[in-house]
Structure formats: structure tokens, C-alpha cells
Design an enzyme around this catalytic site. Sequence first.
Site, PDB file in Angstrom:
ATOM      1  CG  HIS A 110      -1.956  -1.111   1.140  1.00  0.00           C
ATOM      2  ND1 HIS A 110      -2.221  -1.966   2.177  1.00  0.00           N
ATOM      3  CD2 HIS A 110      -2.759  -1.500   0.117  1.00  0.00           C
ATOM      4  CE1 HIS A 110      -3.153  -2.838   1.811  1.00  0.00           C
ATOM      5  NE2 HIS A 110      -3.502  -2.571   0.566  1.00  0.00           N
ATOM      6  CG  ASP A 141       6.545  -1.539   6.835  1.00  0.00           C
ATOM      7  OD1 ASP A 141       7.176  -1.087   5.854  1.00  0.00           O
ATOM      8  OD2 ASP A 141       6.829  -1.260   8.008  1.00  0.00           O
ATOM      9  CG  HIS A 142       0.362  -2.946   4.606  1.00  0.00           C
ATOM     10  ND1 HIS A 142      -0.605  -1.966   4.505  1.00  0.00           N
ATOM     11  CD2 HIS A 142       0.818  -2.889   5.872  1.00  0.00           C
ATOM     12  CE1 HIS A 142      -0.724  -1.347   5.668  1.00  0.00           C
ATOM     13  NE2 HIS A 142       0.143  -1.899   6.515  1.00  0.00           N
ATOM     14  CB  ILE A 143       4.878  -8.069   1.907  1.00  0.00           C
ATOM     15  CG1 ILE A 143       5.907  -7.169   2.597  1.00  0.00           C
ATOM     16  CG2 ILE A 143       5.498  -8.787   0.707  1.00  0.00           C
ATOM     17  CD1 ILE A 143       6.938  -7.938   3.391  1.00  0.00           C
TER      18      ILE A 143
END
Length: 529
Positions: free
Chosen positions: A312, A465-467
Site C-alpha cells: 500500500h 510494510d504490507h507485502i
Amino acid sequence: MTQHYDADVIIVGSGASGSNAAFELARKGKSVIILESGVWIPRWKIVENFRSSPRKGNHNDPYPNQPWAPSSFSPGYIENTGSFEYLPGMLRLVGGTTWHWAAATWRYIPNDMKLKTLYGVGRDWPVSYDTLEPYYGRAEYNLGVCGSDSEDQSGQMGGLFPPRSTPYPIPPEAETYYFQRLKARLSPSGFNFLHEPNARTNQPWDGRPGCSGNNNCMPVCPIGAMYSGDVHARHTEKAGGKVITDATVFKIEKGEGNKIAAVHYRTSKHEEVRLTARAFILAANGLEIPKLMLMSDIGNSSDQVGRNLMDHTGIGLQFLADEPLWPGRGQVQQGGIFNWRDGAFRREHAAIKHALTNIVPNRAIAERLLSQGVVGPELDRQIRHMAARWVDFSTTFEMLPIPTNRIQPSTTRRDALGIPTMVVNYDTDDYIAKGAAVARSQFAEIVKIMNGTVIEDNTGWQNRDHIMGTTIMGDDPKDSVVNHECRSWDHDNLFLATTGVIPASGVVNPTLTAIAFAIRIADILEKEV
């Protein structure tokens, strides 16, 4: 001849997804082993590390960063080749990255799962919201999620949405003054504020205390009110499961019938161990899992392992309001503006989430003023003035799966165990750029309504940090890695419990969905092993 196994199920990774799957299996009598490359570390030690660190803005800094289990911020561990420096804050210890995740626990809405069908872009999920709904409820219960049972989480201000079969286990916390004032002044102009469901309990839950408002969710909750994956790693051990630390899996071995036969791990002393099981769950994270699969040459008949990396990726806004709002009281996130979570505009540009950041701003303000040469009594006066009026929006966008956005094992670099590090290629596209242009116009309107003074409204792209997407889920083995059960198309005893399976990113934090999938995987395996 009877085959002997070391466990019914071996799980690689002790984060929230792996530990929840392990607990669900262990409490139903299955033998379970979790393999974790990092170590157990007590909370007090992490808090002390944070207290003594001069790098307060580095959320990885208080955590172990051993040569044999490097975190994402270890110099050279992630080599970027794209236009954007992709650098998520991954941790490697028991509990994983949920030690510093701020605990936002959203459900995806049904339209997020039908993006291609409804809006003609991206991909559809091969599973419906109705199928996943009961597992969302179980995940929320395990984590002690607090949330609103009346809000329309699509952001359109209707009734309760998406549908729920169970209420949130804990009611939402009270709104902070900061949240109340921004909501009161911006809502009349059409900005729709929602409470953010979160796994930061506000009352005792599963051995955890209620939040006392330390405002330190990142990098570490000092009292453990915020959920982290070590909770269910401990529960797994109490239920009879086993957690092996200092165990970096570097090879997955194929056996007869194209089933996975074993995993091989290496310790910090370079000892190698081979373990067998009836089934395997990979639950490391969205970068480490595809790296391991590519190193092992498994599960990649579609050539999609490691591709379609989504996050994101976002931008930020900071300004001073014309009245004291007193940010920094209570939790670091409480909600934000969600008008653009869903709608026909998704045919043209990315969905948008404006999250309201509530971190005590004194450090950021002091650093900024010192860099401008402000010192002495004037520094003190300006910190007091600005800290009371500071407003910080963290805005995120919906990325589409792009095959060239990918992670691969490095061919030139290795860590202390001789295991390849990773190479990441990540570029943004017009879909997100158009979304950012819309968001910037909304920034201008927000600042105008608040009679604000802009501090920063042109941050450039930021990591969130939203893999997602790197082990993408689908209904066709030719263009996806796992099916609707998160089961490998190529190896029917291999499952992936990770945000990496998510095929359409939406605009909300994906961790709860990965945990819901993990619990569903445990239910499936309960019947098969």
C-alpha cells in the site's frame, strides 16, 4: 513399510499467521513443529533496547538482528533494482513483525475480492467474502480485536458492513480528543471518518492487559496490550506443539508424487537438520517465502512465485492546525477517512485510505527545528506550540499486481549462513499515480478547512510494510501459485499462510486476512493429516 514423520505438520515461521495455524492444529491433537530463524526475547528486553537506542525512528532497531537472521534493515539484505526503494520493516524473532505493526485488523469487503469483475482492473480472488467470513470472526477472537459493530467499513456511511456472523469480541476504545476535533471539523465537508478495528485490547483479554495509552505501539507495546504473534507461539507450546528457534530453513525437499517430503534448516553454528512431516505450511512472510520457494525450485510451474509484489505504497501530509488538538494521547492509530475505499472510481485510479497518525510528534518537531538552527528558549516555545497543533495523515493506495514487481534470491550476495539475500524490483504505475493526484487535492481541502499551515505535503512515495501478491492466489494453475485453500497447485501437502497470497490489495492492512487464511488451513489439515 510405515513412514515415520517428525511431525504431522511443520510450519516455517512463528509470526501471527504461523503461530495461529500451529495453535489450532496443536489444540486438536496434531503434532506440530514451528521453525523460527530468530530467537525468543522477553518484552522487557525489547523495551530496554528501545529506551537506550538513539535511533527512535527505526522501528527495527530494538529487535535482534543477528547475522544468521538479518532483518530487512540489515545493510545490503534487500538489494533494490526498481524505481522505488522497497524496504518493509520485517523482523525475525518468535512472534515476527507483529511486534511492531500497530495492530490494524481490517476485513476486506466483498467488492475488494471482485476487483476485475466489477472494475475491470487487477484480479479477482478465488474465494468469496462469505466463505472467509467465519474465519475472520475466529481470527478476531484469537487476537482480541476491538471494533465497531455499527459502522459501514466501506466508507459510504450506510449500516453495518461488511456482514458479520459474530460481533467484535471487544468494543471500540473511546475517541481521542485529536480524533474528535478533526472528525467534527472535517465531517461536515463530506469526509467520512471510521474507527479502525485493532488488536490492541482495551480490556483484559487472553492474559493481556488493557491498553493504558503509552502511545508506543511502534516499535513496541511496553505492556503487551497490543497483540503480537508470540502470544500464540506460547499457546502452541502449552497445547503440546514445539517451537524450534535458531532454525533457518534453506531448502524444501520434494518427494514421491510431487509431495513435499522434508525441510532442511541450518543453525547459527552451521549445523544442518532435516525434518519430515505429512504436511507443511510456509508462514515466514511475503518476501522470505517466495525466496525460499525459488531457492528450492518448488511450486513455480506458473512462473508466478515472487512476482506481482504489491504494497500500500503511500504518501503523507503534515500540517499545523489553527487550534490545539493534543495528538499523542492513546494509541498511535485510531482511524481515518474512508470515502475512497470503494467505488466506480476504481476503474480509473487506486482506492485511497487517509489514516490519522497519532504518534507523539515532539521528536519529529524538535529534529526539524534543530535542523533549522532553532535553539534555546525559542526551541522550547516552538516545540510546545507545534506539538499541540500537529496533524499527521498517512495515506495509502491500492496497488495492482504487476508481474515485473518481484523478489528473487540474490545471485551475488549471501548472509552469514551462506544463504542468498534478496533482490527486489518495485515500480509504481499510473493507477496509483492517479490516486495520489486525487489524494493531494484532498490534502489541500483538509488543510484549508483546518486553517492549517503546511509542514510537508510532498513526501514522495513511502513504504507501508504490507507485502502482498508474491505467492498469488487464483483459480488457474497457469497464472497463480496457490488455489482458494492456499494450497500449492504443484504440491498438495504444501500450504502458504501469508499476506503474499492476496491477489487484489484493496487499501486496508492485510494481516487479519492472512491469519483468517491460516486458521482455515488448519481446519483443512485437521481432516487430512
